[in-house]
Write a protein that holds these residues in place. Structure first.
Motif, PDB file in Angstrom:
ATOM      1  N   MET A 172       0.817  -1.193   0.000  1.00  0.00           N
ATOM      2  CA  MET A 172       0.000   0.000   0.000  1.00  0.00           C
ATOM      3  C   MET A 172       0.861   1.257   0.000  1.00  0.00           C
ATOM      4  O   MET A 172       0.455   2.270  -0.559  1.00  0.00           O
ATOM      5  CB  MET A 172      -0.949  -0.024   1.201  1.00  0.00           C
ATOM      6  CG  MET A 172      -2.057  -1.060   1.054  1.00  0.00           C
ATOM      7  SD  MET A 172      -3.215  -1.142   2.426  1.00  0.00           S
ATOM      8  CE  MET A 172      -3.842   0.503   2.502  1.00  0.00           C
ATOM      9  N   LEU A 173       2.026   1.178   0.619  1.00  0.00           N
ATOM     10  CA  LEU A 173       2.929   2.330   0.633  1.00  0.00           C
ATOM     11  C   LEU A 173       3.280   2.743  -0.790  1.00  0.00           C
ATOM     12  O   LEU A 173       3.233   3.924  -1.128  1.00  0.00           O
ATOM     13  CB  LEU A 173       4.199   1.996   1.417  1.00  0.00           C
ATOM     14  CG  LEU A 173       5.319   3.024   1.383  1.00  0.00           C
ATOM     15  CD1 LEU A 173       4.890   4.287   2.134  1.00  0.00           C
ATOM     16  CD2 LEU A 173       6.580   2.456   2.002  1.00  0.00           C
ATOM     17  N   PHE A 174       3.593   1.782  -1.628  1.00  0.00           N
ATOM     18  CA  PHE A 174       3.966   2.076  -3.010  1.00  0.00           C
ATOM     19  C   PHE A 174       2.764   2.549  -3.821  1.00  0.00           C
ATOM     20  O   PHE A 174       2.876   3.461  -4.620  1.00  0.00           O
ATOM     21  CB  PHE A 174       4.589   0.851  -3.674  1.00  0.00           C
ATOM     22  CG  PHE A 174       5.955   0.520  -3.157  1.00  0.00           C
ATOM     23  CD1 PHE A 174       7.060   1.251  -3.554  1.00  0.00           C
ATOM     24  CD2 PHE A 174       6.152  -0.523  -2.274  1.00  0.00           C
ATOM     25  CE1 PHE A 174       8.325   0.951  -3.091  1.00  0.00           C
ATOM     26  CE2 PHE A 174       7.413  -0.838  -1.804  1.00  0.00           C
ATOM     27  CZ  PHE A 174       8.501  -0.103  -2.211  1.00  0.00           C
ATOM     28  N   GLN A 175       1.627   1.906  -3.639  1.00  0.00           N
ATOM     29  CA  GLN A 175       0.439   2.261  -4.407  1.00  0.00           C
ATOM     30  C   GLN A 175      -0.068   3.660  -4.057  1.00  0.00           C
ATOM     31  O   GLN A 175      -0.543   4.377  -4.918  1.00  0.00           O
ATOM     32  CB  GLN A 175      -0.677   1.257  -4.160  1.00  0.00           C
ATOM     33  CG  GLN A 175      -0.893   0.341  -5.315  1.00  0.00           C
ATOM     34  CD  GLN A 175      -2.073  -0.563  -5.098  1.00  0.00           C
ATOM     35  OE1 GLN A 175      -2.405  -0.937  -3.981  1.00  0.00           O
ATOM     36  NE2 GLN A 175      -2.702  -0.945  -6.178  1.00  0.00           N
ATOM     37  N   SER A 176       0.031   4.043  -2.791  1.00  0.00           N
ATOM     38  CA  SER A 176      -0.495   5.341  -2.376  1.00  0.00           C
ATOM     39  C   SER A 176       0.337   6.496  -2.926  1.00  0.00           C
ATOM     40  O   SER A 176      -0.143   7.612  -3.048  1.00  0.00           O
ATOM     41  CB  SER A 176      -0.586   5.426  -0.856  1.00  0.00           C
ATOM     42  OG  SER A 176       0.695   5.345  -0.272  1.00  0.00           O
TER      43      SER A 176
ATOM     44  N   PRO B  98      12.603 -10.754   1.601  1.00  0.00           N
ATOM     45  CA  PRO B  98      11.818 -11.759   0.863  1.00  0.00           C
ATOM     46  C   PRO B  98      10.491 -11.200   0.332  1.00  0.00           C
ATOM     47  O   PRO B  98      10.018 -11.613  -0.721  1.00  0.00           O
ATOM     48  CB  PRO B  98      11.577 -12.877   1.874  1.00  0.00           C
ATOM     49  CG  PRO B  98      12.090 -12.413   3.172  1.00  0.00           C
ATOM     50  CD  PRO B  98      12.837 -11.153   2.974  1.00  0.00           C
ATOM     51  N   VAL B  99       9.910 -10.255   1.047  1.00  0.00           N
ATOM     52  CA  VAL B  99       8.664  -9.636   0.595  1.00  0.00           C
ATOM     53  C   VAL B  99       8.924  -8.824  -0.674  1.00  0.00           C
ATOM     54  O   VAL B  99       8.163  -8.902  -1.638  1.00  0.00           O
ATOM     55  CB  VAL B  99       8.060  -8.744   1.708  1.00  0.00           C
ATOM     56  CG1 VAL B  99       6.829  -8.006   1.200  1.00  0.00           C
ATOM     57  CG2 VAL B  99       7.735  -9.567   2.937  1.00  0.00           C
ATOM     58  N   LEU B 100      10.009  -8.060  -0.683  1.00  0.00           N
ATOM     59  CA  LEU B 100      10.372  -7.286  -1.871  1.00  0.00           C
ATOM     60  C   LEU B 100      10.639  -8.199  -3.055  1.00  0.00           C
ATOM     61  O   LEU B 100      10.221  -7.916  -4.183  1.00  0.00           O
ATOM     62  CB  LEU B 100      11.581  -6.398  -1.589  1.00  0.00           C
ATOM     63  CG  LEU B 100      11.339  -5.240  -0.620  1.00  0.00           C
ATOM     64  CD1 LEU B 100      12.661  -4.583  -0.238  1.00  0.00           C
ATOM     65  CD2 LEU B 100      10.383  -4.233  -1.215  1.00  0.00           C
TER      66      LEU B 100
ATOM     67  N   LYS C 292       8.861 -10.328  -8.292  1.00  0.00           N
ATOM     68  CA  LYS C 292       8.488 -11.467  -9.145  1.00  0.00           C
ATOM     69  C   LYS C 292       7.067 -11.312  -9.673  1.00  0.00           C
ATOM     70  O   LYS C 292       6.761 -11.736 -10.785  1.00  0.00           O
ATOM     71  CB  LYS C 292       8.602 -12.780  -8.368  1.00  0.00           C
ATOM     72  CG  LYS C 292      10.006 -13.249  -8.180  1.00  0.00           C
ATOM     73  CD  LYS C 292      10.053 -14.566  -7.441  1.00  0.00           C
ATOM     74  CE  LYS C 292      11.477 -14.977  -7.185  1.00  0.00           C
ATOM     75  NZ  LYS C 292      11.561 -16.225  -6.413  1.00  0.00           N
ATOM     76  N   GLN C 293       6.203 -10.711  -8.859  1.00  0.00           N
ATOM     77  CA  GLN C 293       4.814 -10.512  -9.262  1.00  0.00           C
ATOM     78  C   GLN C 293       4.648  -9.281 -10.147  1.00  0.00           C
ATOM     79  O   GLN C 293       3.554  -9.021 -10.637  1.00  0.00           O
ATOM     80  CB  GLN C 293       3.924 -10.382  -8.025  1.00  0.00           C
ATOM     81  CG  GLN C 293       3.836 -11.653  -7.226  1.00  0.00           C
ATOM     82  CD  GLN C 293       3.038 -11.487  -5.941  1.00  0.00           C
ATOM     83  OE1 GLN C 293       2.821 -10.391  -5.455  1.00  0.00           O
ATOM     84  NE2 GLN C 293       2.614 -12.601  -5.379  1.00  0.00           N
ATOM     85  N   GLY C 294       5.722  -8.518 -10.330  1.00  0.00           N
ATOM     86  CA  GLY C 294       5.664  -7.340 -11.185  1.00  0.00           C
ATOM     87  C   GLY C 294       4.990  -6.144 -10.548  1.00  0.00           C
ATOM     88  O   GLY C 294       4.544  -5.237 -11.246  1.00  0.00           O
ATOM     89  N   ILE C 295       4.922  -6.122  -9.226  1.00  0.00           N
ATOM     90  CA  ILE C 295       4.249  -5.036  -8.518  1.00  0.00           C
ATOM     91  C   ILE C 295       5.209  -3.890  -8.210  1.00  0.00           C
ATOM     92  O   ILE C 295       4.816  -2.725  -8.228  1.00  0.00           O
ATOM     93  CB  ILE C 295       3.587  -5.567  -7.233  1.00  0.00           C
ATOM     94  CG1 ILE C 295       2.492  -6.567  -7.622  1.00  0.00           C
ATOM     95  CG2 ILE C 295       3.037  -4.434  -6.376  1.00  0.00           C
ATOM     96  CD1 ILE C 295       1.911  -7.333  -6.475  1.00  0.00           C
TER      97      ILE C 295
ATOM     98  N   PRO D 250       1.064  -2.895 -12.781  1.00  0.00           N
ATOM     99  CA  PRO D 250       0.997  -4.274 -13.290  1.00  0.00           C
ATOM    100  C   PRO D 250       0.492  -4.317 -14.722  1.00  0.00           C
ATOM    101  O   PRO D 250      -0.363  -3.520 -15.114  1.00  0.00           O
ATOM    102  CB  PRO D 250      -0.001  -4.962 -12.358  1.00  0.00           C
ATOM    103  CG  PRO D 250      -0.105  -4.083 -11.160  1.00  0.00           C
ATOM    104  CD  PRO D 250       0.224  -2.698 -11.624  1.00  0.00           C
ATOM    105  N   GLU D 251       1.046  -5.229 -15.494  1.00  0.00           N
ATOM    106  CA  GLU D 251       0.604  -5.413 -16.867  1.00  0.00           C
ATOM    107  C   GLU D 251      -0.700  -6.189 -16.851  1.00  0.00           C
ATOM    108  O   GLU D 251      -0.889  -7.099 -16.053  1.00  0.00           O
ATOM    109  CB  GLU D 251       1.644  -6.201 -17.666  1.00  0.00           C
ATOM    110  CG  GLU D 251       2.914  -5.417 -17.903  1.00  0.00           C
ATOM    111  CD  GLU D 251       3.885  -6.205 -18.761  1.00  0.00           C
ATOM    112  OE1 GLU D 251       3.444  -7.067 -19.545  1.00  0.00           O
ATOM    113  OE2 GLU D 251       5.083  -5.959 -18.637  1.00  0.00           O
ATOM    114  N   THR D 252      -1.578  -5.826 -17.739  1.00  0.00           N
ATOM    115  CA  THR D 252      -2.822  -6.577 -17.862  1.00  0.00           C
ATOM    116  C   THR D 252      -2.754  -7.413 -19.127  1.00  0.00           C
ATOM    117  O   THR D 252      -2.238  -6.984 -20.148  1.00  0.00           O
ATOM    118  CB  THR D 252      -4.046  -5.635 -17.925  1.00  0.00           C
ATOM    119  OG1 THR D 252      -3.874  -4.745 -19.022  1.00  0.00           O
ATOM    120  CG2 THR D 252      -4.206  -4.853 -16.641  1.00  0.00           C
ATOM    121  N   ALA D 253      -3.243  -8.589 -19.022  1.00  0.00           N
ATOM    122  CA  ALA D 253      -3.242  -9.506 -20.167  1.00  0.00           C
ATOM    123  C   ALA D 253      -4.667  -9.671 -20.669  1.00  0.00           C
ATOM    124  O   ALA D 253      -5.616  -9.686 -19.888  1.00  0.00           O
ATOM    125  CB  ALA D 253      -2.670 -10.852 -19.753  1.00  0.00           C
ATOM    126  N   SER D 254      -4.775  -9.807 -21.943  1.00  0.00           N
ATOM    127  CA  SER D 254      -6.085 -10.062 -22.537  1.00  0.00           C
ATOM    128  C   SER D 254      -6.544 -11.453 -22.127  1.00  0.00           C
ATOM    129  O   SER D 254      -5.762 -12.403 -22.140  1.00  0.00           O
ATOM    130  CB  SER D 254      -5.967  -9.966 -24.052  1.00  0.00           C
ATOM    131  OG  SER D 254      -7.188 -10.309 -24.643  1.00  0.00           O
TER     132      SER D 254
END
Length: 66
Positions: free
Chosen positions: A1-5, A29-31, A36-39, A56-60
């Motif tokens: 949430m820190l990054f998203q805000s 490990p969280v980072l 890895k999740q692209g967040i 994040p990338e969205t895929a069709s």
């Protein structure tokens, strides 16, 4: 949430540790998982390793045949 805000912000591991009141060893490990999740993404600036939010990338969900 820190990054998203604040998606334009960049934080070092030390900054994150202080802001979140967590040990750096616990955050690593969280980072890694978030990268890895692209967040979040990791980058270098002025010899420091920093982390920032990555949209994040969205895929069709399906492809249409012509």
């Amino acid at each position: 949430m820190l990054f998203q805000s604040n998606p334009q912000s960049a934080h070092s591991l030390e900054d994150l540790s202080e802001n979140l009141d967590r040990n750096e060893e616990d955050l690593e490990p969280v980072l890694e998982l978030l990268m890895k999740q692209g967040i979040i993404e990791q980058f270098q600036k002025a010899g420091k390793t920093l982390y920032r939010y990555q949209e994040p990338e969205t895929a069709s969900e399906f492809e249409m045949d012509p």
